[in-house]
Design an enzyme around this catalytic site. Sequence first.
Site, short mmCIF file in Angstrom:
data_model
loop_
_atom_site.label_atom_id
_atom_site.label_comp_id
_atom_site.label_asym_id
_atom_site.label_seq_id
_atom_site.Cartn_x
_atom_site.Cartn_y
_atom_site.Cartn_z
N HIS A 174 5.49 -9.62 2.42
CA HIS A 174 6.43 -10.96 2.06
C HIS A 174 7.44 -11.27 2.96
O HIS A 174 7.51 -10.31 4.04
CB HIS A 174 7.16 -10.61 0.66
CG HIS A 174 6.29 -10.83 -0.51
ND1 HIS A 174 6.60 -9.99 -1.61
CD2 HIS A 174 5.32 -11.46 -0.93
CE1 HIS A 174 5.59 -10.13 -2.35
NE2 HIS A 174 5.02 -11.21 -2.20
N CYS B 72 12.95 -7.44 -4.28
CA CYS B 72 12.04 -7.81 -5.15
C CYS B 72 12.49 -7.29 -6.74
O CYS B 72 11.95 -7.99 -7.62
CB CYS B 72 10.93 -6.89 -5.10
SG CYS B 72 10.53 -6.78 -3.16
N1 GLY Z 1 3.27 -4.04 -5.82
C1 GLY Z 1 4.02 -5.39 -5.58
C2 GLY Z 1 3.38 -6.54 -5.35
O1 GLY Z 1 1.93 -6.32 -4.51
O2 GLY Z 1 3.20 -7.77 -5.71
#
Ligand code: GLY
Length: 253
Positions: free
Chosen positions: A161, A248
């Site tokens: 991300h 997150c």
């Molecule tokens: N484990 C978090 C993701 O890959 O979205």
Amino acid sequence: MFTHAIVRTPGKSMVNGLTTAHLGPPDYAKALLQHGDYIQALEECGLDVVVLPPDERFPDSTFVEDVALLTKHCAIITNPGAPSRRGETAAIKKVLLGFYEKIEEVQPPGTVEAGDIMMVGTHFFIGLSERTNEEGARQVIAYLEKYGLSGSVVSLEKVLHLKTGVAYLENDNLLACGEFLTKEAFQHFNILEVPEDESYAANSVWVNGVVLTPSGYPKTRALIEAAGYTVREVDVSEFRKLDGGLSCLSLRF
Ligand code: GLY
């Protein structure tokens, strides 16, 4: 300034979460303790924290940040690029209805995970990644513009991300590592360079003047403190095993 956060307690099914980390399965009991300390850290920063119960159907559902983008004017429910995460959005929408009058939703074929979106004032940088595609970014930018906000895209080459490798710490300061050090879009910021051997700590979070950082990254901690911030470390080793970072684990608004 933020006043609220939403988190979701991890379920036992987290051991089946998506990962590329090769760090072994998370220890569930330890993850619960770490999650508790994360909540405490958010509360220390003055936030009212809504704690959602575990949702065993979705192993990655503790990573609530990915399923919604929260702005001052609207919430945007995403459409996660990972198929196993798509069902997470319905539950978060129900919760957000209690806080937002305006809720927009990314529609297929658009995919977006908000771990790919970094807020800088009224502008939002959107990473194009394996989870967030151009159509998803286009929809998010259109929604943002509807509310007087703006967005632009940044291509990702290596990381999961956008916020895996970059964090805006307000006051023009950008914590960054790896591929993000040289991105044209970020050159006007004061870049705080996270050393490669501490790249995980690039996923830190500014919360009301305090920077939450993962425990165990002393060089990054010193870098952030030298820029004038108070640092609060949180041990998130069990979430790292699932490619998850500090940001997150919460929606902050
Ligand atoms: N484990 C978090 C993701 O890959 O979205």
